[in-house]
Design an enzyme around this catalytic site. Structure first.
Site, PDB file in Angstrom:
ATOM      1  N   ASP A   1       6.490  -6.488  14.190  1.00 39.36           N
ATOM      2  CA  ASP A   1       5.834  -7.729  13.787  1.00 39.36           C
ATOM      3  C   ASP A   1       5.590  -7.747  12.281  1.00 39.36           C
ATOM      4  O   ASP A   1       5.101  -6.761  11.711  1.00 39.36           O
ATOM      5  CB  ASP A   1       4.492  -7.877  14.516  1.00 39.36           C
ATOM      6  CG  ASP A   1       3.770  -9.147  14.116  1.00 39.36           C
ATOM      7  OD1 ASP A   1       4.112 -10.206  14.654  1.00 39.36           O
ATOM      8  OD2 ASP A   1       2.873  -9.078  13.250  1.00 39.36           O
TER       9      ASP A   1
ATOM     10  N   TRP B   1      -3.845  -7.749  17.110  1.00 39.34           N
ATOM     11  CA  TRP B   1      -3.824  -6.962  15.878  1.00 39.34           C
ATOM     12  C   TRP B   1      -5.185  -6.335  15.625  1.00 39.34           C
ATOM     13  O   TRP B   1      -6.186  -6.762  16.170  1.00 39.34           O
ATOM     14  CB  TRP B   1      -3.367  -7.795  14.687  1.00 39.34           C
ATOM     15  CG  TRP B   1      -4.160  -9.026  14.327  1.00 39.34           C
ATOM     16  CD1 TRP B   1      -4.013 -10.283  14.845  1.00 39.34           C
ATOM     17  CD2 TRP B   1      -5.193  -9.130  13.342  1.00 39.34           C
ATOM     18  NE1 TRP B   1      -4.885 -11.156  14.254  1.00 39.34           N
ATOM     19  CE2 TRP B   1      -5.623 -10.476  13.323  1.00 39.34           C
ATOM     20  CE3 TRP B   1      -5.800  -8.211  12.472  1.00 39.34           C
ATOM     21  CZ2 TRP B   1      -6.637 -10.929  12.472  1.00 39.34           C
ATOM     22  CZ3 TRP B   1      -6.796  -8.666  11.633  1.00 39.34           C
ATOM     23  CH2 TRP B   1      -7.209 -10.007  11.630  1.00 39.34           C
ATOM     24  N   SER B   2      -5.167  -5.290  14.826  1.00 42.03           N
ATOM     25  CA  SER B   2      -6.364  -4.523  14.468  1.00 42.03           C
ATOM     26  C   SER B   2      -7.089  -3.949  15.680  1.00 42.03           C
ATOM     27  O   SER B   2      -8.313  -4.046  15.786  1.00 42.03           O
ATOM     28  CB  SER B   2      -7.336  -5.376  13.641  1.00 42.03           C
ATOM     29  OG  SER B   2      -8.257  -4.570  12.948  1.00 42.03           O
ATOM     30  N   PRO B   3      -6.373  -3.294  16.610  1.00 41.21           N
ATOM     31  CA  PRO B   3      -7.054  -2.724  17.780  1.00 41.21           C
ATOM     32  C   PRO B   3      -7.989  -1.572  17.432  1.00 41.21           C
ATOM     33  O   PRO B   3      -8.883  -1.255  18.231  1.00 41.21           O
ATOM     34  CB  PRO B   3      -5.897  -2.257  18.663  1.00 41.21           C
ATOM     35  CG  PRO B   3      -4.768  -2.010  17.711  1.00 41.21           C
ATOM     36  CD  PRO B   3      -4.911  -3.072  16.661  1.00 41.21           C
TER      37      PRO B   3
ATOM     38  N   TYR C   1       3.074 -11.452   4.064  1.00 41.95           N
ATOM     39  CA  TYR C   1       2.711 -10.054   3.830  1.00 41.95           C
ATOM     40  C   TYR C   1       3.389  -9.564   2.549  1.00 41.95           C
ATOM     41  O   TYR C   1       4.621  -9.568   2.431  1.00 41.95           O
ATOM     42  CB  TYR C   1       3.114  -9.168   5.002  1.00 41.95           C
ATOM     43  CG  TYR C   1       2.407  -9.450   6.313  1.00 41.95           C
ATOM     44  CD1 TYR C   1       1.273 -10.268   6.367  1.00 41.95           C
ATOM     45  CD2 TYR C   1       2.866  -8.903   7.505  1.00 41.95           C
ATOM     46  CE1 TYR C   1       0.633 -10.529   7.569  1.00 41.95           C
ATOM     47  CE2 TYR C   1       2.223  -9.150   8.711  1.00 41.95           C
ATOM     48  CZ  TYR C   1       1.113  -9.973   8.740  1.00 41.95           C
ATOM     49  OH  TYR C   1       0.476 -10.228   9.933  1.00 41.95           O
TER      50      TYR C   1
ATOM     51  N   GLN D   1       0.796  -1.220   0.000  1.00 33.63           N
ATOM     52  CA  GLN D   1       0.000   0.000   0.000  1.00 33.63           C
ATOM     53  C   GLN D   1       0.835   1.279   0.000  1.00 33.63           C
ATOM     54  O   GLN D   1       0.386   2.304  -0.501  1.00 33.63           O
ATOM     55  CB  GLN D   1      -0.948   0.025   1.215  1.00 33.63           C
ATOM     56  CG  GLN D   1      -2.122  -0.920   1.097  1.00 33.63           C
ATOM     57  CD  GLN D   1      -3.080  -0.756   2.266  1.00 33.63           C
ATOM     58  OE1 GLN D   1      -2.820  -0.028   3.212  1.00 33.63           O
ATOM     59  NE2 GLN D   1      -4.197  -1.450   2.209  1.00 33.63           N
TER      60      GLN D   1
ATOM     61  N   GLN E   1      -1.414 -14.445  18.802  1.00 35.82           N
ATOM     62  CA  GLN E   1      -1.661 -13.166  18.133  1.00 35.82           C
ATOM     63  C   GLN E   1      -3.058 -13.198  17.499  1.00 35.82           C
ATOM     64  O   GLN E   1      -3.243 -13.685  16.394  1.00 35.82           O
ATOM     65  CB  GLN E   1      -0.610 -12.874  17.066  1.00 35.82           C
ATOM     66  CG  GLN E   1      -0.770 -11.483  16.475  1.00 35.82           C
ATOM     67  CD  GLN E   1       0.331 -11.121  15.501  1.00 35.82           C
ATOM     68  OE1 GLN E   1       0.065 -10.671  14.398  1.00 35.82           O
ATOM     69  NE2 GLN E   1       1.583 -11.293  15.913  1.00 35.82           N
TER      70      GLN E   1
ATOM     71  N   GLN F   1       0.753   9.080  12.132  1.00 33.78           N
ATOM     72  CA  GLN F   1      -0.171   8.079  12.678  1.00 33.78           C
ATOM     73  C   GLN F   1       0.504   7.284  13.791  1.00 33.78           C
ATOM     74  O   GLN F   1      -0.127   6.941  14.796  1.00 33.78           O
ATOM     75  CB  GLN F   1      -0.647   7.152  11.572  1.00 33.78           C
ATOM     76  CG  GLN F   1      -1.523   7.826  10.525  1.00 33.78           C
ATOM     77  CD  GLN F   1      -1.813   6.918   9.342  1.00 33.78           C
ATOM     78  OE1 GLN F   1      -0.988   6.093   8.943  1.00 33.78           O
ATOM     79  NE2 GLN F   1      -2.997   7.057   8.772  1.00 33.78           N
TER      80      GLN F   1
ATOM     81  N   SER G   1      -0.958 -17.772  16.178  1.00 27.13           N
ATOM     82  CA  SER G   1      -1.818 -16.651  15.800  1.00 27.13           C
ATOM     83  C   SER G   1      -3.169 -17.176  15.359  1.00 27.13           C
ATOM     84  O   SER G   1      -3.248 -18.045  14.490  1.00 27.13           O
ATOM     85  CB  SER G   1      -1.174 -15.852  14.661  1.00 27.13           C
ATOM     86  OG  SER G   1      -2.022 -14.795  14.239  1.00 27.13           O
TER      87      SER G   1
END
Length: 334
Positions: free
Chosen positions: A49, A205-207, A54, A27, A177, A291, A152
């Site tokens: 991490d 992940w993705s909090p 990925y 991205q 995870q 960010q 995970s």
């Protein structure tokens, strides 16, 4: 930066960790990715991490180059194995001995290091005996290529079985995870109690629920240009489950709660997952350095009981809790 032990182990990690799923190698351009990693270091993040899958291994390479020259002993580098990489041959995925022992060497080369601090099974493998998987992980540890092992998105019963084998093999299984946020709480009823009993910590992940908990997506309105919900490289698919008006309306109720605390909505979301005593670290991602700086302000924040109750009241009707939603790819039909 707050520092926490990873589960019951002696490994200390930053309460905010930096992850590069959906960003590095896909991205965002490498210069931007490197800037985010360097900002994370400046903000006190020591835990990074990634995973071989990925961006089909590119994310590991980007992270390795971004961390080049840093004092290795001052970092905790995590990666994962399971999903197909490369040409996707019949042994290029899963948790077989062959794939694990070949995959760790590829990851170390891309990351530019002789070991990772934590090597994680990215999903449970129904096609490989668990004994084979755990013995391969034990050999990775004994070869000095990983210091600790983790899993995970494994279910409670899978974690328990792996922990029993890990004890027999005398290797440190220390973490899980999972996805975890105000909106996605499927680990709370079964996985968290099991991990607390066994001494595993959560690296969540993705909090911020793929960005939904920032409040930038409004009910009845098109997503902002350039946001993850408009990304056709995978981001839009992942965030899709939250892009319903009933969810977005409830998320907007969090805005005054965050404002009263002097926090952004993203900071509130990250602080919320860190209130769970079984959570050792929350993974954040970023496409811009600012960010990173915004999210790290959640470290060390303590939310009082009345605030937690107000959050539950705001989002309660749209929270997902079913433990059965933690699952790995099913065993193929025979």
């Amino acid at each position: 930066m707050e520092i926490r032990n990873l589960g019951a182990s002696g490994l200390k990690i930053s309460a905010i960790s930096y992850g590069n799923w959906l960003t590095h190698g896909s991205q965002v351009e490498e210069d931007a990715a490197t800037a985010c990693v360097h900002r994370a270091l400046e903000e006190g993040i020591t835990t990074f991490d990634t995973a071989d899958v990925y961006a089909n291994t590119a994310a590991e390479s980007v992270l390795g180059r971004a961390l080049a020259g840093e004092r290795r002993e001052g970092l905790e580098i995590f990666t994962k194995v399971f999903w197909p990489t490369g040409p996707g041959g019949h042994n290029d995925h899963g948790l077989s001995r062959k794939h694990i022992l070949e995959a760790i060497d590829g990851s170390l080369t891309r990351l530019g290091t002789d070991h990772v601090d934590l090597y994680q099974a990215h999903r449970f493998d129904h096609e490989t005996p668990l004994e084979e998987t755990m013995l391969a992980f034990a050999d990775v540890v004994r070869a000095g290529k990983a210091l600790y092992i983790g899993v995970s998105e494994w279910r409670a019963e899978e974690i328990r079985a792996a922990a029993e084998l890990a004890r027999e093999l005398h290797v440190p299984l220390v973490s899980n995870q999972p996805q975890y946020s105000m909106l996605w709480r499927v680990i709370e009823d079964e996985v968290v109690p099991t991990c607390e009993e066994l001494g595993l910590g959560q690296i969540v992940w993705s909090p911020i629920a793929q960005g939904v908990l920032t409040g930038k997506y409004r009910p009845g309105q098109a997503p902002p240009a350039g946001s993850r919900a408009t990304d056709d490289k995978g981001g839009a698919d992942m965030i899709g489950r939250w892009m319903r008006d009933d969810v977005l309306e409830r998320v907007q109720l969090l805005a005054p709660i965050a404002a009263d605390l002097g926090l952004s909505m993203a900071q509130l979301a990250v602080a919320w997952v860190l209130q769970n005593p079984n959570v050792s670290s929350a993974i954040i991602g970023a496409s811009r350095p600012d960010q990173v700086s915004d999210n790290v302000k959640a470290a060390g924040v303590r939310l009082e009981a009345d605030v937690l109750a107000a959050i539950d009241e705001a989002v309660g009707p749209v929270v997902t809790r079913d433990p059965a939603l933690t699952k790995s790819p099913p065993r193929p039909a025979t």
